[in-house]
Scaffold this motif. Sequence first.
Motif, PDB file in Angstrom:
ATOM      1  N   ILE A  33       0.851  12.435  15.609  1.00  0.00           N
ATOM      2  CA  ILE A  33       1.407  12.655  14.156  1.00  0.00           C
ATOM      3  C   ILE A  33       1.058  14.260  13.923  1.00  0.00           C
ATOM      4  O   ILE A  33       1.974  14.832  13.334  1.00  0.00           O
ATOM      5  CB  ILE A  33       0.645  11.844  13.037  1.00  0.00           C
ATOM      6  CG1 ILE A  33       0.943  10.383  13.242  1.00  0.00           C
ATOM      7  CG2 ILE A  33       0.944  12.232  11.486  1.00  0.00           C
ATOM      8  CD1 ILE A  33       0.096   9.121  12.501  1.00  0.00           C
ATOM      9  N   LYS A  34      -0.140  14.727  14.242  1.00  0.00           N
ATOM     10  CA  LYS A  34      -0.471  15.894  13.809  1.00  0.00           C
ATOM     11  C   LYS A  34       0.424  16.971  14.773  1.00  0.00           C
ATOM     12  O   LYS A  34       0.661  18.102  14.173  1.00  0.00           O
ATOM     13  CB  LYS A  34      -1.994  16.323  14.268  1.00  0.00           C
ATOM     14  CG  LYS A  34      -2.619  17.592  14.083  1.00  0.00           C
ATOM     15  CD  LYS A  34      -4.075  17.578  14.305  1.00  0.00           C
ATOM     16  CE  LYS A  34      -4.513  18.943  14.244  1.00  0.00           C
ATOM     17  NZ  LYS A  34      -5.983  19.135  14.565  1.00  0.00           N
ATOM     18  N   THR A  54      -2.433  -4.376  12.388  1.00  0.00           N
ATOM     19  CA  THR A  54      -3.241  -3.605  11.380  1.00  0.00           C
ATOM     20  C   THR A  54      -2.936  -2.043  11.889  1.00  0.00           C
ATOM     21  O   THR A  54      -2.719  -1.123  10.914  1.00  0.00           O
ATOM     22  CB  THR A  54      -4.832  -3.519  11.501  1.00  0.00           C
ATOM     23  OG1 THR A  54      -4.727  -5.023  10.993  1.00  0.00           O
ATOM     24  CG2 THR A  54      -5.499  -2.539  10.619  1.00  0.00           C
ATOM     25  N   ALA A  55      -2.948  -1.512  13.002  1.00  0.00           N
ATOM     26  CA  ALA A  55      -2.783  -0.163  13.583  1.00  0.00           C
ATOM     27  C   ALA A  55      -1.510   0.144  13.155  1.00  0.00           C
ATOM     28  O   ALA A  55      -0.969   1.297  12.779  1.00  0.00           O
ATOM     29  CB  ALA A  55      -3.218   0.000  14.947  1.00  0.00           C
ATOM     30  N   ALA A  56      -0.551  -0.832  13.335  1.00  0.00           N
ATOM     31  CA  ALA A  56       0.985  -0.645  13.009  1.00  0.00           C
ATOM     32  C   ALA A  56       1.164  -0.248  11.402  1.00  0.00           C
ATOM     33  O   ALA A  56       1.921   0.748  11.226  1.00  0.00           O
ATOM     34  CB  ALA A  56       1.745  -1.852  13.616  1.00  0.00           C
ATOM     35  N   ARG A  57       0.511  -0.920  10.539  1.00  0.00           N
ATOM     36  CA  ARG A  57       0.492  -0.810   9.352  1.00  0.00           C
ATOM     37  C   ARG A  57       0.174   0.522   8.930  1.00  0.00           C
ATOM     38  O   ARG A  57       0.406   1.504   8.002  1.00  0.00           O
ATOM     39  CB  ARG A  57       0.003  -1.691   8.567  1.00  0.00           C
ATOM     40  CG  ARG A  57       0.504  -3.064   8.579  1.00  0.00           C
ATOM     41  CD  ARG A  57      -0.167  -4.296   7.991  1.00  0.00           C
ATOM     42  NE  ARG A  57      -0.743  -4.025   6.858  1.00  0.00           N
ATOM     43  CZ  ARG A  57       0.133  -4.736   5.906  1.00  0.00           C
ATOM     44  NH1 ARG A  57       1.378  -5.266   5.937  1.00  0.00           N
ATOM     45  NH2 ARG A  57      -0.202  -4.297   4.474  1.00  0.00           N
ATOM     46  N   ILE A  58      -1.194   0.789   9.374  1.00  0.00           N
ATOM     47  CA  ILE A  58      -1.697   2.261   9.130  1.00  0.00           C
ATOM     48  C   ILE A  58      -0.974   3.347   9.552  1.00  0.00           C
ATOM     49  O   ILE A  58      -0.765   4.401   9.014  1.00  0.00           O
ATOM     50  CB  ILE A  58      -3.110   2.405   9.913  1.00  0.00           C
ATOM     51  CG1 ILE A  58      -4.205   1.406   9.150  1.00  0.00           C
ATOM     52  CG2 ILE A  58      -3.580   3.711   9.490  1.00  0.00           C
ATOM     53  CD1 ILE A  58      -5.259   1.207   9.912  1.00  0.00           C
ATOM     54  N   LEU A  59      -0.225   3.352  10.969  1.00  0.00           N
ATOM     55  CA  LEU A  59       0.748   4.256  11.350  1.00  0.00           C
ATOM     56  C   LEU A  59       1.836   4.353  10.358  1.00  0.00           C
ATOM     57  O   LEU A  59       1.968   5.670  10.253  1.00  0.00           O
ATOM     58  CB  LEU A  59       1.059   3.901  12.918  1.00  0.00           C
ATOM     59  CG  LEU A  59       2.223   4.838  13.604  1.00  0.00           C
ATOM     60  CD1 LEU A  59       1.531   6.158  13.655  1.00  0.00           C
ATOM     61  CD2 LEU A  59       2.488   4.017  14.840  1.00  0.00           C
ATOM     62  N   ALA A  60       2.409   3.523  10.209  1.00  0.00           N
ATOM     63  CA  ALA A  60       3.699   3.604   9.213  1.00  0.00           C
ATOM     64  C   ALA A  60       3.112   4.198   7.862  1.00  0.00           C
ATOM     65  O   ALA A  60       3.801   5.051   7.435  1.00  0.00           O
ATOM     66  CB  ALA A  60       4.166   1.974   9.208  1.00  0.00           C
ATOM     67  N   GLU A  73      -5.234  10.975   8.289  1.00  0.00           N
ATOM     68  CA  GLU A  73      -5.322   9.867   7.697  1.00  0.00           C
ATOM     69  C   GLU A  73      -4.341   9.797   6.206  1.00  0.00           C
ATOM     70  O   GLU A  73      -4.313  10.746   5.719  1.00  0.00           O
ATOM     71  CB  GLU A  73      -6.999   9.468   7.266  1.00  0.00           C
ATOM     72  CG  GLU A  73      -7.812   9.414   8.290  1.00  0.00           C
ATOM     73  CD  GLU A  73      -7.659   8.085   9.283  1.00  0.00           C
ATOM     74  OE1 GLU A  73      -6.592   7.341   9.202  1.00  0.00           O
ATOM     75  OE2 GLU A  73      -8.751   7.743  10.069  1.00  0.00           O
ATOM     76  N   PRO A  74      -3.997   8.615   6.053  1.00  0.00           N
ATOM     77  CA  PRO A  74      -3.232   8.472   4.755  1.00  0.00           C
ATOM     78  C   PRO A  74      -4.115   8.911   3.472  1.00  0.00           C
ATOM     79  O   PRO A  74      -5.258   8.615   3.470  1.00  0.00           O
ATOM     80  CB  PRO A  74      -2.692   6.980   4.782  1.00  0.00           C
ATOM     81  CG  PRO A  74      -3.734   6.566   5.797  1.00  0.00           C
ATOM     82  CD  PRO A  74      -4.059   7.211   6.763  1.00  0.00           C
ATOM     83  N   CYS A  75      -3.557   9.357   2.629  1.00  0.00           N
ATOM     84  CA  CYS A  75      -4.440   9.885   1.685  1.00  0.00           C
ATOM     85  C   CYS A  75      -4.462   8.643   0.593  1.00  0.00           C
ATOM     86  O   CYS A  75      -5.429   8.556  -0.118  1.00  0.00           O
ATOM     87  CB  CYS A  75      -3.684  10.834   0.522  1.00  0.00           C
ATOM     88  SG  CYS A  75      -2.015  10.199  -0.235  1.00  0.00           S
ATOM     89  N   GLY A  76      -3.701   7.588   0.571  1.00  0.00           N
ATOM     90  CA  GLY A  76      -3.804   6.459  -0.038  1.00  0.00           C
ATOM     91  C   GLY A  76      -3.555   6.505  -1.885  1.00  0.00           C
ATOM     92  O   GLY A  76      -3.534   5.588  -2.606  1.00  0.00           O
ATOM     93  N   GLN A  77      -3.040   7.774  -2.050  1.00  0.00           N
ATOM     94  CA  GLN A  77      -2.787   7.868  -3.649  1.00  0.00           C
ATOM     95  C   GLN A  77      -1.377   8.366  -3.974  1.00  0.00           C
ATOM     96  O   GLN A  77      -1.068   8.336  -5.161  1.00  0.00           O
ATOM     97  CB  GLN A  77      -3.944   9.045  -4.116  1.00  0.00           C
ATOM     98  CG  GLN A  77      -5.260   8.792  -3.749  1.00  0.00           C
ATOM     99  CD  GLN A  77      -6.454   9.865  -4.326  1.00  0.00           C
ATOM    100  OE1 GLN A  77      -5.860  11.023  -4.674  1.00  0.00           O
ATOM    101  NE2 GLN A  77      -7.603   9.500  -4.487  1.00  0.00           N
TER     102      GLN A  77
END
Length: 386
Positions: A33-34, A54-60, A73-77
């Motif tokens: 990603i980077k 779980t890893a697939a969902r975080i990657l997406a 990492e996703p910001c979540g916001q």
Amino acid sequence: MNKFIVSARKYRPLQFEDVVGQGHITQTLKNAIKQEKLAHAFLFCGPRGVGKTTAARILAQTINCQNILPNVEPCGQCEPCVSFQKNHSMNIIELDAASNNSVDNIRNLIEQVRVPPGDGKYKLYIIDEVHMLSQSAFNAFLKTLEEPPSYAIFILATTEKHKILPTILSRCQIYDFKRIQIADIVSHLEKICNSEGLSFEVEALNTIAVKADGALRDALSIFDRIVSFADGNLTYEAVISQLNILDHDYYFQVIDQLILGDLAATYILFDTIVQRGFDPHVFLMGLQEHLRQLLMIQLNSTSSLVEVGPELKAKYEAQAQVAPRDFVLTLLDLANACDVDYRHAQNQRLHVEVCLMKMAYFNNKHSLQTEQSDGVEVKKKLNPVS
């Protein structure tokens, strides 16, 4: 009454760093990603309950995040992260191939792929249990998987990679998830206990981790069950009682008695175990594992393979110093032979008792042969007829 959420859902990782025991995969995905070197198709494969979906969902979520954090990492916001967490993201589509495995389901998916994302750069398709797709569905999926639109990324997950067509495998970037180590599972369970304010014994968590056989989801399911049974106090006794596991102390006593060649005491202890409701085969399997642990410690360089708590490991080390290595090897061989023939035995309890008799007899015979004497007396004992 508050709605109960199982630990597997409540503590499901939301960031790469929270994924347990798969650092070799999460770091590779973060680097991709980077560096903006994302493949158009990923295949996550490995045993159940190790974090593939779980890893697939975080990657997406991370790929579509508008404000990716410096540690990738996703910001979540942001809006895409929030909509994904609330399960109404239009750009991340999840499909369960176990119940949507027909060619019509895949054709519908292909039609969706042709529609570009309304906002954001990518549309991501997570297909779980992809090995369940029918042959015709796989064939219909091939062309789209090989040359998808620039905005489409597929993340496939499976527990049975060998069932997937080689033509599908060749179009994916494959990531092999491994079974989670016992130490990693124990560490994760400790964090949950501390978060929930539960008292626990490390050996209790270690027993749960061993029983889970490398699957964190299984460990969390067992954990929830034990918490309910033990009323928030996770002791070793509560765990072995609820899981119907034989206490390690029984096996230490059996080996001590076999070292002494005390067959009568061994039979009495074995009868106690059977009277407690344990199948003789359960005892036999546990005895094999106990002997394996002793052997691993005796070999020194393999002592790290004994994945138990420090107190229990100290007990193994103490017994390993008393039990000769040839004695342990012989007992392990006898126990394995007994296990192989167990299901064919007409009287299975007697079958195990004969095995225990051979084990006790071996040490007596060995002591007799190595007895220091004038030689004549030893010869008489070994050959009383002469």
